[in-house]
Design an enzyme around this catalytic site. Sequence first.
Site, short mmCIF file in Angstrom:
data_model
loop_
_atom_site.label_atom_id
_atom_site.label_comp_id
_atom_site.label_asym_id
_atom_site.label_seq_id
_atom_site.Cartn_x
_atom_site.Cartn_y
_atom_site.Cartn_z
N CYS A 137 -2.88 3.32 -1.81
CA CYS A 137 -2.93 2.80 -0.44
C CYS A 137 -1.94 3.53 0.48
CB CYS A 137 -2.67 1.31 -0.44
SG CYS A 137 -1.22 0.77 -1.40
N TYR A 138 -0.69 3.65 0.07
CA TYR A 138 0.27 4.40 0.89
C TYR A 138 -0.18 5.84 1.09
CZ TYR A 138 3.95 0.77 0.69
OH TYR A 138 4.70 -0.37 0.84
#
Length: 344
Positions: free
Chosen positions: A150-151
Site C-alpha cells: 500500500c505505501y
Amino acid sequence: MNIKVGIIGGSGYTGIELLRILHLHNSAKVAVITSRALEGKKVSEIFPSMSGISDLEYSLPDDKALYECNIIFFATPHGVAMNSANSFINKGIKVVDLGADFRINDADLWSEWYNMEHTQSSLLKEAVYGQPEIRRNLIKEARLIANPGCYPTAVLLALKPLLENNLIDPSNIIADCKSGASGAGRIANQKMLLSEASENFRAYGVSGHRHFPEIKQELELIAKGPIGLTFVPHLIPMIRGIEATIYVDLLDSNIDIQSYFENAYKNEEFVKILPKGAYPETRSVKSSNYCQISIEYIEHSNKLVIMSVIDNLVKGAAGQAIQNMNLMFGLNEQEGLKQVGLLP
C-alpha cells in the site's frame, strides 16, 4: 467470460475486500474462499455485510475446488504464497499474491527483511510487479503477479513522472507517509486497540520498514539508477486510507511540473491529478480504487512537495489486485472498480 476465483486467506480485511468488490464484477465470481480458523462457517456469519449477498462457506486451503478456479488470490501472511503458488501455476491457474513473497527481486534481500528463507527463486524471477500504471504490458502476459504494497503504491505513483523525466535530484527523496489502522491487518494487536490508537499519532518502523526495499527497488527501476530514499511511516487514528507527503529537490525550479503529471496520467483512469492549489484528502478516495495526487512548490526554493492519497485496502491491495486480474484476462481494466470515494 466467467472467471472462477479462489481466495486463499479470506478472513482478513483484504480477503473480504476482494469478495466485496468481486461481487460487483460482471465477468468474475468467487467460487472458493478459505480460512483454517473459520472452516465450515459462512462468510456472512463473520462479515454480516455479506448477509443475503454471499452464501459461501470457508473451506481449508487444501480444498480441491481451488484447482477448478481460473485465478487464485493469496491474501495470506508472508511465506504462504511462496510455497503454494507453483502448484496452481503448473496447472495453468493464474496467481496474484497480495502478500510480499514476490515483491523484492533479490531473494537474499527478501530473506533479510522478512526473516525467513525464500524458497522459490525461479518463481521470484518470473513474478511481475503488479503496478498497472507502470507494468501494464508485462502484467497482461503474466502467470504470477506480486501485488504491490500500500505505501509503495502511493509513493511510486507520486514519483513516476518526476523520475522518468529526470526532473529531480534522485539522491534525496523523503517520503513521509501515514496510514489508517486497517493497514496492520485484522489481528489482535494491543497497539491497534481503540484506547491505544485513538487520539494518537505516531511514527513506526523509522529504522527500517519492510516496504522500504520494495519502494527503493521500484524507484531505481523507474530512474534507471540509484536513488536516496528516506521513508517514514506513521499510524493515524482512522480506519482506512494512506496519505504520502513526499519532498524532493527540483533540478530546474522554472519548469511547469504540473503538466508532466497531467501528461503522465492523462490516459489512466485510476490516477487523478488535482488542479493547482487543491490538496488530496483520504476521504475522497475511501473505498475506491483511485489515487489522487497534487503538487506544490515551496516558494523561494527548489523544493517540490507531492501529495498522494489512496485507500490502503483497495488501490493499496484488493482493488489493485482485481485491476491486475482484469489485465491478465484481457478484460476492461475498470471492470468492477468504478466505485467513487465515499463521502462523508
